[in-house]
Design a protein around this motif. Structure first.
Motif, PDB file in Angstrom:
ATOM      1  N   LYS A 106      -8.404  -2.413  -7.166  1.00  0.00           N
ATOM      2  CA  LYS A 106      -6.965  -2.172  -6.950  1.00  0.00           C
ATOM      3  C   LYS A 106      -6.145  -3.206  -7.709  1.00  0.00           C
ATOM      4  O   LYS A 106      -6.627  -4.312  -7.983  1.00  0.00           O
ATOM      5  CB  LYS A 106      -6.633  -2.295  -5.461  1.00  0.00           C
ATOM      6  CG  LYS A 106      -7.285  -1.248  -4.591  1.00  0.00           C
ATOM      7  CD  LYS A 106      -6.954  -1.493  -3.134  1.00  0.00           C
ATOM      8  CE  LYS A 106      -7.804  -0.617  -2.236  1.00  0.00           C
ATOM      9  NZ  LYS A 106      -7.878  -1.151  -0.881  1.00  0.00           N
ATOM     10  N   ASP A 107      -4.919  -2.831  -8.015  1.00  0.00           N
ATOM     11  CA  ASP A 107      -4.017  -3.827  -8.582  1.00  0.00           C
ATOM     12  C   ASP A 107      -3.296  -4.538  -7.443  1.00  0.00           C
ATOM     13  O   ASP A 107      -3.586  -4.332  -6.271  1.00  0.00           O
ATOM     14  CB  ASP A 107      -3.053  -3.186  -9.583  1.00  0.00           C
ATOM     15  CG  ASP A 107      -2.071  -2.227  -8.931  1.00  0.00           C
ATOM     16  OD1 ASP A 107      -1.960  -2.217  -7.680  1.00  0.00           O
ATOM     17  OD2 ASP A 107      -1.415  -1.478  -9.681  1.00  0.00           O
ATOM     18  N   GLU A 108      -2.341  -5.377  -7.803  1.00  0.00           N
ATOM     19  CA  GLU A 108      -1.690  -6.193  -6.781  1.00  0.00           C
ATOM     20  C   GLU A 108      -0.859  -5.389  -5.789  1.00  0.00           C
ATOM     21  O   GLU A 108      -0.560  -5.862  -4.696  1.00  0.00           O
ATOM     22  CB  GLU A 108      -0.796  -7.243  -7.460  1.00  0.00           C
ATOM     23  CG  GLU A 108      -1.584  -8.452  -7.896  1.00  0.00           C
ATOM     24  CD  GLU A 108      -0.717  -9.440  -8.615  1.00  0.00           C
ATOM     25  OE1 GLU A 108      -0.546 -10.555  -8.098  1.00  0.00           O
ATOM     26  OE2 GLU A 108      -0.185  -9.086  -9.694  1.00  0.00           O
ATOM     27  N   ASN A 109      -0.498  -4.172  -6.178  1.00  0.00           N
ATOM     28  CA  ASN A 109       0.286  -3.336  -5.272  1.00  0.00           C
ATOM     29  C   ASN A 109      -0.591  -2.467  -4.387  1.00  0.00           C
ATOM     30  O   ASN A 109      -0.092  -1.664  -3.611  1.00  0.00           O
ATOM     31  CB  ASN A 109       1.225  -2.424  -6.087  1.00  0.00           C
ATOM     32  CG  ASN A 109       2.116  -3.225  -7.009  1.00  0.00           C
ATOM     33  OD1 ASN A 109       2.624  -4.268  -6.623  1.00  0.00           O
ATOM     34  ND2 ASN A 109       2.294  -2.744  -8.228  1.00  0.00           N
ATOM     35  N   GLY A 110      -1.906  -2.625  -4.541  1.00  0.00           N
ATOM     36  CA  GLY A 110      -2.814  -1.833  -3.723  1.00  0.00           C
ATOM     37  C   GLY A 110      -3.125  -0.467  -4.309  1.00  0.00           C
ATOM     38  O   GLY A 110      -3.794   0.347  -3.677  1.00  0.00           O
ATOM     39  N   THR A 111      -2.652  -0.208  -5.516  1.00  0.00           N
ATOM     40  CA  THR A 111      -2.947   1.063  -6.179  1.00  0.00           C
ATOM     41  C   THR A 111      -4.393   1.051  -6.667  1.00  0.00           C
ATOM     42  O   THR A 111      -4.822   0.098  -7.323  1.00  0.00           O
ATOM     43  CB  THR A 111      -2.012   1.264  -7.388  1.00  0.00           C
ATOM     44  OG1 THR A 111      -0.667   1.162  -6.929  1.00  0.00           O
ATOM     45  CG2 THR A 111      -2.226   2.631  -8.028  1.00  0.00           C
ATOM     46  N   VAL A 112      -5.136   2.099  -6.345  1.00  0.00           N
ATOM     47  CA  VAL A 112      -6.539   2.166  -6.765  1.00  0.00           C
ATOM     48  C   VAL A 112      -6.610   2.498  -8.254  1.00  0.00           C
ATOM     49  O   VAL A 112      -6.063   3.502  -8.711  1.00  0.00           O
ATOM     50  CB  VAL A 112      -7.318   3.212  -5.945  1.00  0.00           C
ATOM     51  CG1 VAL A 112      -8.746   3.360  -6.474  1.00  0.00           C
ATOM     52  CG2 VAL A 112      -7.336   2.826  -4.472  1.00  0.00           C
ATOM     53  N   LEU A 113      -7.267   1.631  -9.026  1.00  0.00           N
ATOM     54  CA  LEU A 113      -7.401   1.826 -10.472  1.00  0.00           C
ATOM     55  C   LEU A 113      -8.741   2.458 -10.818  1.00  0.00           C
ATOM     56  O   LEU A 113      -8.866   3.172 -11.804  1.00  0.00           O
ATOM     57  CB  LEU A 113      -7.281   0.484 -11.201  1.00  0.00           C
ATOM     58  CG  LEU A 113      -5.979  -0.302 -10.963  1.00  0.00           C
ATOM     59  CD1 LEU A 113      -6.073  -1.678 -11.610  1.00  0.00           C
ATOM     60  CD2 LEU A 113      -4.787   0.463 -11.512  1.00  0.00           C
TER      61      LEU A 113
END
Ligand code: ZN
Length: 160
Positions: free
Chosen positions: A16-23
């Motif tokens: 995940k990135d820092e915003n919690g979005t799954v990459l």
């Protein structure tokens, strides 16, 4: 068995990135398999996996320097628009394949002007702090053949 140099490690992961979005995630796939110490995964994650055992769950935060690096201005390239004669209309944000001295690379179209297009060859994850949720699912000795090839054979690795 503890994770150490030349062990084959299988793991499930979610990035995940820092915003919690799954990459990226191994969910629904075989666990990812790699050889510890071979540089197949980013160093910031590999280091944290040392000494871990099957069943261990980790939450690892990796700074850009230990992941995909920081953005470099010189990796922005301005090229003539006429180089793009595909059917697809150019849109800022789209990815295109470009030929570089090191082979084909993926670039993001970052700016479109009348005559020129600016391409961004930075890694999409450059400058990003990465958050990994990892679960170790298997640790075993690498075979001699795997060490010679530099990759894992079988599930989660290379089938050949
Ligand atoms: Zn092989």
């Amino acid at each position: 068995m503890k994770i150490a140099e030349n062990k084959v490690v299988s793991m499930h992961y979610t990035l995940k990135d820092e915003n919690g979005t799954v990459l990226d995630s191994s969910e629904g796939r075989d666990p990812l398999a790699y050889i510890q110490g071979s540089g197949q995964i980013i160093p910031g994650l590999e280091n944290k996996l040392t000494d871990k055992v099957v069943g261990d769950k980790l939450n690892v935060v990796v700074a850009p320097e230990d992941a995909y690096g920081t953005r470099k201005e010189e990796l922005q390239q301005v090229v003539p628009k006429e180089n793009f004669r595909g059917d697809e209309e150019l849109v800022a944000g789209m990815t295109v394949q470009v030929e570089t001295n090191e082979g084909v690379a993926i670039a993001v179209v970052s700016k479109i002007e009348d005559e020129n297009v600016t391409l961004d060859l930075n890694h999409p994850l450059a400058d990003k702090t990465l958050h990994f949720d990892v679960e170790v699912t298997d640790v075993r000795e690498a075979t001699k053949e795997e060490l010679e090839h530099g990759h894992v054979h079988g599930k989660g690795g290379v089938e050949h």
